[in-house]
Design a protein around this motif. Sequence first.
Motif, PDB file in Angstrom:
ATOM      1  N   PRO A   1      41.818  60.144  44.627  1.00  0.00           N
ATOM      2  CA  PRO A   1      40.545  60.753  44.230  1.00  0.00           C
ATOM      3  C   PRO A   1      39.636  59.832  43.398  1.00  0.00           C
ATOM      4  CG  PRO A   1      42.342  62.288  43.869  1.00  0.00           C
ATOM      5  CD  PRO A   1      42.969  60.976  44.270  1.00  0.00           C
ATOM      6  N   GLY A   2      40.205  58.959  42.599  1.00  0.00           N
ATOM      7  CA  GLY A   2      39.394  58.044  41.781  1.00  0.00           C
ATOM      8  C   GLY A   2      39.090  56.727  42.459  1.00  0.00           C
ATOM      9  N   GLY A   3      39.588  56.552  43.665  1.00  0.00           N
ATOM     10  CA  GLY A   3      39.449  55.281  44.362  1.00  0.00           C
ATOM     11  C   GLY A   3      38.034  54.883  44.717  1.00  0.00           C
ATOM     12  N   ALA A   4      37.155  55.872  44.887  1.00  0.00           N
ATOM     13  CA  ALA A   4      35.772  55.559  45.273  1.00  0.00           C
ATOM     14  C   ALA A   4      35.031  54.797  44.179  1.00  0.00           C
ATOM     15  CB  ALA A   4      35.024  56.842  45.613  1.00  0.00           C
ATOM     16  N   ALA A   5      35.497  54.874  42.939  1.00  0.00           N
ATOM     17  CA  ALA A   5      34.837  54.185  41.832  1.00  0.00           C
ATOM     18  C   ALA A   5      35.202  52.705  41.752  1.00  0.00           C
ATOM     19  CB  ALA A   5      35.197  54.865  40.517  1.00  0.00           C
ATOM     20  N   VAL A   6      36.181  52.288  42.533  1.00  0.00           N
ATOM     21  CA  VAL A   6      36.670  50.909  42.475  1.00  0.00           C
ATOM     22  C   VAL A   6      36.163  50.117  43.681  1.00  0.00           C
ATOM     23  CG1 VAL A   6      38.749  49.467  42.431  1.00  0.00           C
ATOM     24  CG2 VAL A   6      38.760  51.685  41.304  1.00  0.00           C
ATOM     25  N   THR A   7      35.597  48.948  43.401  1.00  0.00           N
ATOM     26  CA  THR A   7      35.228  48.024  44.465  1.00  0.00           C
ATOM     27  C   THR A   7      36.417  47.109  44.699  1.00  0.00           C
ATOM     28  OG1 THR A   7      32.904  48.048  43.833  1.00  0.00           O
ATOM     29  CG2 THR A   7      33.640  46.187  45.163  1.00  0.00           C
ATOM     30  N   VAL A   8      36.989  47.184  45.885  1.00  0.00           N
ATOM     31  CA  VAL A   8      38.154  46.364  46.229  1.00  0.00           C
ATOM     32  C   VAL A   8      37.681  45.134  46.985  1.00  0.00           C
ATOM     33  CG1 VAL A   8      40.264  46.268  47.603  1.00  0.00           C
ATOM     34  CG2 VAL A   8      39.744  48.317  46.280  1.00  0.00           C
ATOM     35  N   ARG A   9      38.114  43.971  46.515  1.00  0.00           N
ATOM     36  CA  ARG A   9      37.879  42.717  47.231  1.00  0.00           C
ATOM     37  C   ARG A   9      39.239  42.146  47.583  1.00  0.00           C
ATOM     38  NH1 ARG A   9      34.826  38.695  43.819  1.00  0.00           N
ATOM     39  NH2 ARG A   9      35.582  37.362  45.481  1.00  0.00           N
ATOM     40  N   LYS A  10      39.489  41.978  48.867  1.00  0.00           N
ATOM     41  CA  LYS A  10      40.733  41.344  49.295  1.00  0.00           C
ATOM     42  C   LYS A  10      40.491  39.841  49.320  1.00  0.00           C
ATOM     43  CE  LYS A  10      42.043  45.277  52.078  1.00  0.00           C
ATOM     44  NZ  LYS A  10      42.226  45.766  53.436  1.00  0.00           N
ATOM     45  N   VAL A  11      41.298  39.122  48.558  1.00  0.00           N
ATOM     46  CA  VAL A  11      41.133  37.677  48.428  1.00  0.00           C
ATOM     47  C   VAL A  11      42.346  36.965  49.006  1.00  0.00           C
ATOM     48  CG1 VAL A  11      39.597  37.856  46.438  1.00  0.00           C
ATOM     49  CG2 VAL A  11      42.045  37.683  46.073  1.00  0.00           C
ATOM     50  N   GLN A  12      42.146  35.717  49.387  1.00  0.00           N
ATOM     51  CA  GLN A  12      43.198  34.963  50.067  1.00  0.00           C
ATOM     52  C   GLN A  12      44.444  34.801  49.206  1.00  0.00           C
ATOM     53  OE1 GLN A  12      42.965  34.415  53.180  1.00  0.00           O
ATOM     54  NE2 GLN A  12      44.844  33.286  53.458  1.00  0.00           N
ATOM     55  N   CYS A  13      44.277  34.504  47.924  1.00  0.00           N
ATOM     56  CA  CYS A  13      45.439  34.312  47.062  1.00  0.00           C
ATOM     57  C   CYS A  13      44.990  34.415  45.611  1.00  0.00           C
ATOM     58  CB  CYS A  13      46.068  32.942  47.328  1.00  0.00           C
ATOM     59  SG  CYS A  13      47.577  32.634  46.370  1.00  0.00           S
ATOM     60  N   LEU A  14      45.830  35.009  44.787  1.00  0.00           N
ATOM     61  CA  LEU A  14      45.558  35.098  43.358  1.00  0.00           C
ATOM     62  C   LEU A  14      46.531  34.240  42.551  1.00  0.00           C
ATOM     63  CD1 LEU A  14      44.734  38.888  43.149  1.00  0.00           C
ATOM     64  CD2 LEU A  14      43.203  37.023  42.508  1.00  0.00           C
ATOM     65  N   GLY A  15      47.323  33.432  43.229  1.00  0.00           N
ATOM     66  CA  GLY A  15      48.201  32.490  42.555  1.00  0.00           C
ATOM     67  C   GLY A  15      49.369  33.113  41.825  1.00  0.00           C
ATOM     68  N   GLY A  16      49.864  34.227  42.298  1.00  0.00           N
ATOM     69  CA  GLY A  16      50.987  34.880  41.635  1.00  0.00           C
ATOM     70  C   GLY A  16      52.343  34.567  42.250  1.00  0.00           C
ATOM     71  N   CYS A  17      52.375  33.731  43.267  1.00  0.00           N
ATOM     72  CA  CYS A  17      53.628  33.414  43.943  1.00  0.00           C
ATOM     73  C   CYS A  17      54.584  32.760  42.953  1.00  0.00           C
ATOM     74  CB  CYS A  17      53.393  32.449  45.095  1.00  0.00           C
ATOM     75  SG  CYS A  17      52.180  33.046  46.296  1.00  0.00           S
ATOM     76  N   PRO A  18      55.861  33.000  43.064  1.00  0.00           N
ATOM     77  CA  PRO A  18      56.559  33.734  44.103  1.00  0.00           C
ATOM     78  C   PRO A  18      56.674  35.223  43.826  1.00  0.00           C
ATOM     79  CG  PRO A  18      58.190  32.704  42.715  1.00  0.00           C
ATOM     80  CD  PRO A  18      56.827  32.316  42.176  1.00  0.00           C
ATOM     81  N   ASP A  19      56.103  35.705  42.701  1.00  0.00           N
ATOM     82  CA  ASP A  19      56.130  37.139  42.420  1.00  0.00           C
ATOM     83  C   ASP A  19      54.997  37.796  43.189  1.00  0.00           C
ATOM     84  OD1 ASP A  19      58.271  36.969  40.620  1.00  0.00           O
ATOM     85  OD2 ASP A  19      56.926  36.470  38.974  1.00  0.00           O
ATOM     86  N   ASP A  20      55.311  38.409  44.327  1.00  0.00           N
ATOM     87  CA  ASP A  20      54.248  38.979  45.155  1.00  0.00           C
ATOM     88  C   ASP A  20      53.828  40.342  44.649  1.00  0.00           C
ATOM     89  OD1 ASP A  20      56.182  40.774  46.226  1.00  0.00           O
ATOM     90  OD2 ASP A  20      56.718  39.272  47.714  1.00  0.00           O
ATOM     91  N   GLY A  21      52.922  40.977  45.394  1.00  0.00           N
ATOM     92  CA  GLY A  21      52.353  42.249  44.977  1.00  0.00           C
ATOM     93  C   GLY A  21      51.329  42.021  43.872  1.00  0.00           C
ATOM     94  N   VAL A  22      50.356  41.140  44.134  1.00  0.00           N
ATOM     95  CA  VAL A  22      49.440  40.676  43.099  1.00  0.00           C
ATOM     96  C   VAL A  22      48.051  41.296  43.262  1.00  0.00           C
ATOM     97  CG1 VAL A  22      48.390  38.642  42.026  1.00  0.00           C
ATOM     98  CG2 VAL A  22      50.703  38.493  42.964  1.00  0.00           C
ATOM     99  N   ALA A  23      47.521  41.798  42.142  1.00  0.00           N
ATOM    100  CA  ALA A  23      46.152  42.301  42.060  1.00  0.00           C
ATOM    101  C   ALA A  23      45.620  41.914  40.688  1.00  0.00           C
ATOM    102  CB  ALA A  23      46.114  43.809  42.251  1.00  0.00           C
ATOM    103  N   ALA A  24      44.295  41.848  40.563  1.00  0.00           N
ATOM    104  CA  ALA A  24      43.688  41.474  39.287  1.00  0.00           C
ATOM    105  C   ALA A  24      42.435  42.295  39.037  1.00  0.00           C
ATOM    106  CB  ALA A  24      43.350  39.983  39.284  1.00  0.00           C
ATOM    107  N   VAL A  25      42.199  42.606  37.764  1.00  0.00           N
ATOM    108  CA  VAL A  25      40.939  43.206  37.355  1.00  0.00           C
ATOM    109  C   VAL A  25      40.080  42.083  36.805  1.00  0.00           C
ATOM    110  CG1 VAL A  25      41.792  45.550  36.989  1.00  0.00           C
ATOM    111  CG2 VAL A  25      41.968  43.908  35.130  1.00  0.00           C
ATOM    112  N   ASP A  26      38.794  42.141  37.124  1.00  0.00           N
ATOM    113  CA  ASP A  26      37.900  41.041  36.771  1.00  0.00           C
ATOM    114  C   ASP A  26      36.490  41.579  36.650  1.00  0.00           C
ATOM    115  OD1 ASP A  26      37.023  38.473  36.263  1.00  0.00           O
ATOM    116  OD2 ASP A  26      37.524  37.670  38.228  1.00  0.00           O
ATOM    117  N   GLY A  27      35.644  40.851  36.007  1.00  0.00           N
ATOM    118  CA  GLY A  27      34.238  41.214  35.891  1.00  0.00           C
ATOM    119  C   GLY A  27      33.467  40.088  35.246  1.00  0.00           C
ATOM    120  N   PRO A  28      32.164  40.054  35.433  1.00  0.00           N
ATOM    121  CA  PRO A  28      31.344  38.984  34.866  1.00  0.00           C
ATOM    122  C   PRO A  28      31.504  38.878  33.351  1.00  0.00           C
ATOM    123  CG  PRO A  28      30.057  40.342  36.369  1.00  0.00           C
ATOM    124  CD  PRO A  28      31.376  41.032  36.170  1.00  0.00           C
TER     125      PRO A  28
END
Length: 118
Positions: free
Chosen positions: A32-59
Motif C-alpha cells: 500500500p505504501g509502495g506508490a510513494a517510492v520511486t524505484v530505480r533499478k541499477v546495474q550494481c550497488l557494490g554490495g557483493c558478495p552479500d547480495d540482496g542490495v538496495a540503497a536509499v539516496d537523495g540529493p
Amino acid sequence: MTLLICRTCPRYDSHDSGEFGRALAAAIAEHPGGAAVTVRKVQCLGGCPDDGVAAVDGPGKARVRFSRLDAGHAAAVIAAAAAHDACASGTPGDWQVPAELADRISSVTPKRGRDPAR
C-alpha cells in the motif's frame, strides 16, 4: 523519495541473477505504501558478495546501502525510504532505521559538498 535496487543480485549466480531486484520491486509495487517510492533499478550497488542490495539516496544526502535483503523486507525498505527522505542529512542516527534493517546496513556514503572555487 528514491530507492535504488540492484538488478543483478545475486550477481555471481548466473541462474538467479536479477531475481532479487524483480522480487523486491514487485513486493514494493504491491505494498500500500509502495506508490510513494520511486524505484530505480541499477546495474550494481557494490554490495557483493552479500547480495540482496538496495540503497536509499537523495540529493545532498548520505547514501545508505542495505545488504542481505529479500522481498519480505519490502515494508521495512519503504519505511526506511520515507524516513531517509524526511531527514536533512540522510545519515543513520539522524533518522530511525527500521529494526529489521538495522543489522543490514552495509555502507553509508556521505555526500561531499561542492567546492565553489573549482
